[in-house]
Design a protein around this motif. Structure first.
Motif, PDB file in Angstrom:
ATOM      1  N   LEU A  13     -22.621  -1.871  75.894  1.00  0.00           N
ATOM      2  CA  LEU A  13     -23.604  -0.606  75.831  1.00  0.00           C
ATOM      3  C   LEU A  13     -23.264   0.416  75.026  1.00  0.00           C
ATOM      4  N   LEU A  60     -27.425  -8.879  78.533  1.00  0.00           N
ATOM      5  CA  LEU A  60     -28.053  -7.567  78.043  1.00  0.00           C
ATOM      6  C   LEU A  60     -28.563  -7.567  76.469  1.00  0.00           C
ATOM      7  N   ASN A  63     -31.379  -1.530  73.404  1.00  0.00           N
ATOM      8  CA  ASN A  63     -32.438  -0.919  73.098  1.00  0.00           C
ATOM      9  C   ASN A  63     -32.885  -0.839  71.779  1.00  0.00           C
ATOM     10  N   VAL A  83     -30.412   1.997  86.013  1.00  0.00           N
ATOM     11  CA  VAL A  83     -28.992   1.151  85.941  1.00  0.00           C
ATOM     12  C   VAL A  83     -27.973   2.380  86.108  1.00  0.00           C
ATOM     13  N   GLY A 108     -33.232   0.459  82.347  1.00  0.00           N
ATOM     14  CA  GLY A 108     -33.096  -0.837  82.278  1.00  0.00           C
ATOM     15  C   GLY A 108     -34.357  -1.751  82.799  1.00  0.00           C
ATOM     16  N   ALA A 137     -31.855  -8.716  80.546  1.00  0.00           N
ATOM     17  CA  ALA A 137     -31.625  -7.108  80.594  1.00  0.00           C
ATOM     18  C   ALA A 137     -31.482  -6.368  79.638  1.00  0.00           C
ATOM     19  N   CYS A 139     -31.652  -2.866  77.942  1.00  0.00           N
ATOM     20  CA  CYS A 139     -30.631  -1.658  78.704  1.00  0.00           C
ATOM     21  C   CYS A 139     -30.772  -0.539  77.449  1.00  0.00           C
ATOM     22  N   MET A 197     -28.320  -2.684  88.730  1.00  0.00           N
ATOM     23  CA  MET A 197     -29.594  -2.580  88.522  1.00  0.00           C
ATOM     24  C   MET A 197     -30.338  -2.238  89.895  1.00  0.00           C
TER      25      MET A 197
END
Ligand code: MN
Length: 228
Positions: A13, A60, A63, A83, A108, A137, A139, A197
């Protein structure tokens, strides 16, 4: 010694304000952690022991990327969630020490094939086909707790095409972040890189192709994705 096949890419991430990324180990998800959502799903809002399911790290979605409407469902729901990202772990972590494990937070979405989940519930089967599918997911960027602290209140909402669908406050969480970490650490060995989450407020509903989802958590950030 080499790999006999090409290793899969690591799940990561982005971190806000950093060129470095956060490596993801596991994704734990808490069910029914806001009373109003428990009621809308037909359950008792009393504080019973929390329960968990998992998504896969490679579920995942970063964004801003599009969310592909998944196959085998006619009822894909949004669940906006806080998250929590861990920088350390362990087993049997005391509640008072749990926040020391937190690296940071993100906004998330626990995207859910509600029709498949309902079939699983009815048949007493596991929830994976309803919960742990590709890109399930989305995120947002992680924000370090060293910058924003550990939010225990603040607005959380989701708009779809500009219309407010879900709205709550982090102070409505039935199981608070330190309690979730402590409880989970009694079931699993938590590790650096784990995400939790934390459950969704009321207002879950279906999305359609073309819908634009915008999520927000006060003091944490925002998340956007378009259903394609
Ligand atoms: Mn959820």
């Amino acid at each position: 010694m080499g790999y006999v096949i090409t290793p899969p890419p690591a799940a990561v991430l982005p971190v806000r304000g950093s060129a470095d990324v956060f490596p993801v180990h596991r994704i734990y998800c808490v069910g029914r952690n806001y009373a109003a959502h428990a009621i809308e799903m037909g359950h008792d809002p009393d504080r019973e022991a929390p329960f968990f399911f998992q998504k896969n790290p490679d579920n995942l979605l970063i964004n801003g990327a599009d969310f592909p409407y998944p196959p085998n469902s006619e009822d894909v729901h949004h669940e906006i969630e806080l998250v929590v990202a861990l920088k350390s772990g362990g087993t049997n972590i005391p509640v008072e020490e749990a926040l020391n494990c937190v690296y940071g937070y993100a906004v998330g979405l626990d995207m859910t094939r509600r029709d498949l989940q309902a079939q699983c519930k009815k048949a007493g089967r596991p929830w994976e086909i309803g919960k742990a599918f590709e890109q399930s997911a989305p995120c947002g960027d992680l924000v370090p707790a060293s910058e924003i602290g550990n939010p225990d209140s603040g607005a959380i909402w989701l708009k779809v095409n500009g219309e407010l669908r879900q709205e709550g406050d982090l102070n409505q969480l039935i199981w608070k972040v330190p309690e979730m970490i402590a409880y989970l650490s009694g079931l699993f060995e938590l590790m650096p890189g784990d995400l939790i989450m934390s459950g969704t407020p009321a207002g879950v509903a279906a999305v359609s192709r073309g819908d634009e989802m915008h999520g927000f958590i006060e003091g944490v950030g925002a998340l956007s994705t378009k259903v394609v």
